[in-house]
Motif scaffolding. Structure first.
Motif, short mmCIF file in Angstrom:
data_model
loop_
_atom_site.label_atom_id
_atom_site.label_comp_id
_atom_site.label_asym_id
_atom_site.label_seq_id
_atom_site.Cartn_x
_atom_site.Cartn_y
_atom_site.Cartn_z
N GLU A 117 0.82 -1.21 0.00
CA GLU A 117 0.00 0.00 0.00
C GLU A 117 0.86 1.26 0.00
OE1 GLU A 117 -1.30 -2.65 2.29
OE2 GLU A 117 -2.29 -3.08 0.39
N LYS A 118 2.12 1.09 0.35
CA LYS A 118 3.02 2.23 0.48
C LYS A 118 3.99 2.24 -0.70
CE LYS A 118 6.18 4.16 3.84
NZ LYS A 118 7.06 3.86 4.94
N GLY A 119 4.35 3.40 -1.16
CA GLY A 119 5.33 3.51 -2.23
C GLY A 119 6.74 3.27 -1.73
N MET A 120 7.61 2.91 -2.64
CA MET A 120 9.02 2.77 -2.29
C MET A 120 9.57 4.15 -1.92
SD MET A 120 10.63 0.23 -5.18
CE MET A 120 12.30 0.26 -4.56
N SER A 121 10.56 4.18 -1.07
CA SER A 121 11.20 5.45 -0.74
C SER A 121 12.11 5.87 -1.90
CB SER A 121 12.02 5.33 0.55
OG SER A 121 13.19 4.55 0.31
N GLY A 122 12.39 7.15 -1.99
CA GLY A 122 13.30 7.64 -3.02
C GLY A 122 14.66 7.00 -2.93
N ASN A 123 15.13 6.82 -1.69
CA ASN A 123 16.43 6.18 -1.49
C ASN A 123 16.41 4.73 -1.96
OD1 ASN A 123 19.19 6.35 -0.49
ND2 ASN A 123 18.51 4.90 1.08
N SER A 124 15.32 4.02 -1.72
CA SER A 124 15.21 2.63 -2.17
C SER A 124 15.26 2.54 -3.69
CB SER A 124 13.92 2.00 -1.67
OG SER A 124 13.94 1.88 -0.27
N ILE A 125 14.67 3.52 -4.36
CA ILE A 125 14.70 3.54 -5.82
C ILE A 125 16.12 3.80 -6.32
CG2 ILE A 125 13.87 4.77 -7.87
CD1 ILE A 125 11.18 5.14 -6.30
N VAL A 126 16.83 4.71 -5.67
CA VAL A 126 18.23 4.98 -6.04
C VAL A 126 19.07 3.72 -5.84
CG1 VAL A 126 20.30 6.29 -5.40
CG2 VAL A 126 18.09 7.47 -5.61
N VAL A 127 18.87 3.03 -4.72
CA VAL A 127 19.60 1.79 -4.43
C VAL A 127 19.23 0.71 -5.45
CG1 VAL A 127 19.87 -0.08 -2.74
CG2 VAL A 127 19.96 2.31 -1.99
N PHE A 128 17.95 0.62 -5.82
CA PHE A 128 17.52 -0.33 -6.84
C PHE A 128 18.34 -0.15 -8.12
CE2 PHE A 128 15.07 -0.78 -10.74
CZ PHE A 128 14.70 -2.12 -10.71
N PHE A 129 18.44 1.09 -8.60
CA PHE A 129 19.19 1.35 -9.83
C PHE A 129 20.68 1.08 -9.64
CE2 PHE A 129 15.38 3.73 -11.17
CZ PHE A 129 15.26 3.26 -12.46
N LYS A 130 21.24 1.42 -8.48
CA LYS A 130 22.67 1.16 -8.21
C LYS A 130 22.95 -0.33 -8.30
CE LYS A 130 26.81 1.91 -6.25
NZ LYS A 130 27.80 1.40 -7.14
N ARG A 131 22.12 -1.13 -7.63
CA ARG A 131 22.30 -2.59 -7.64
C ARG A 131 22.09 -3.17 -9.03
NH1 ARG A 131 19.32 -3.93 -1.91
NH2 ARG A 131 21.05 -3.28 -0.60
N LEU A 132 21.10 -2.64 -9.74
CA LEU A 132 20.82 -3.09 -11.10
C LEU A 132 22.03 -2.87 -12.00
CD1 LEU A 132 18.98 -3.89 -13.52
CD2 LEU A 132 18.21 -1.51 -13.56
N PHE A 133 22.53 -1.66 -12.02
CA PHE A 133 23.65 -1.35 -12.90
C PHE A 133 24.94 -2.04 -12.46
CE2 PHE A 133 20.99 2.49 -14.00
CZ PHE A 133 20.66 2.02 -15.26
#
Length: 155
Positions: A117-133
């Protein structure tokens, strides 16, 4: 003063990212995140604040543009309307079908797995992209998709 710009991503690298994300635990949500960056030019904080009300038409279908309101954008005057790329639209439609039972127009598009029900945090999204790349051996960042998007627009 040295200024570091985010790397841009080639079309081939985008294909590799999207293919890789298809095999992750939450492939549709993850592909939507990448496409919002590549095809929509959204910042991590804008993805965090993006709600279904910014995307859906009055009939409840995915529209042709994303409305980025000032409250969603960085700063107080960053509102804009972003046309939805056809590939992003397909992926948003899949995400809508997947989540239809648990969303409202106020629900976050990029949801948290632990608390849907809650959105991801901005920091979690940044970390998602860091781990992805990092996993793909690419030195890009969460801002790279936005920079690539802007570069394509300027051509």
């Amino acid at each position: 003063m040295l200024v570091r710009h985010a790397k841009t991503i080639t079309s081939k690298q985008q294909e590799i990212v999207l293919s890789y994300l298809s095999s992750t635990r939450n492939p549709v949500r993850n592909r939507v995140m990448a496409m919002l960056s590549f095809y929509g030019g959204l910042r991590a904080v804008e993805m965090k604040r993006l709600t279904w009300g910014s995307i859906l038409t009055s009939e409840g279908t995915v529209g042709d543009s994303i409305e980025i309101y000032n409250t969603t954008a960085k700063g107080s005057s960053g509102g804009r309307s972003v046309p939805i790329h056809p590939e992003l639209k397909k992926e948003l439609e899949l995400l809508l079908v997947e989540r239809r039972e648990s969303i409202s127009t106020a629900s976050s598009v990029i949801y948290s797995i632990r608390n849907p029900e809650k959105g991801m945090s901005g920091n979690s999204i940044v970390v998602f992209f860091k781990r992805l790349f990092d996993a793909l051996g690419n030195n890009a960042s969460s801002h790279s998709g936005r920079r690539t998007f802007a570069g394509k627009l300027s051509k």
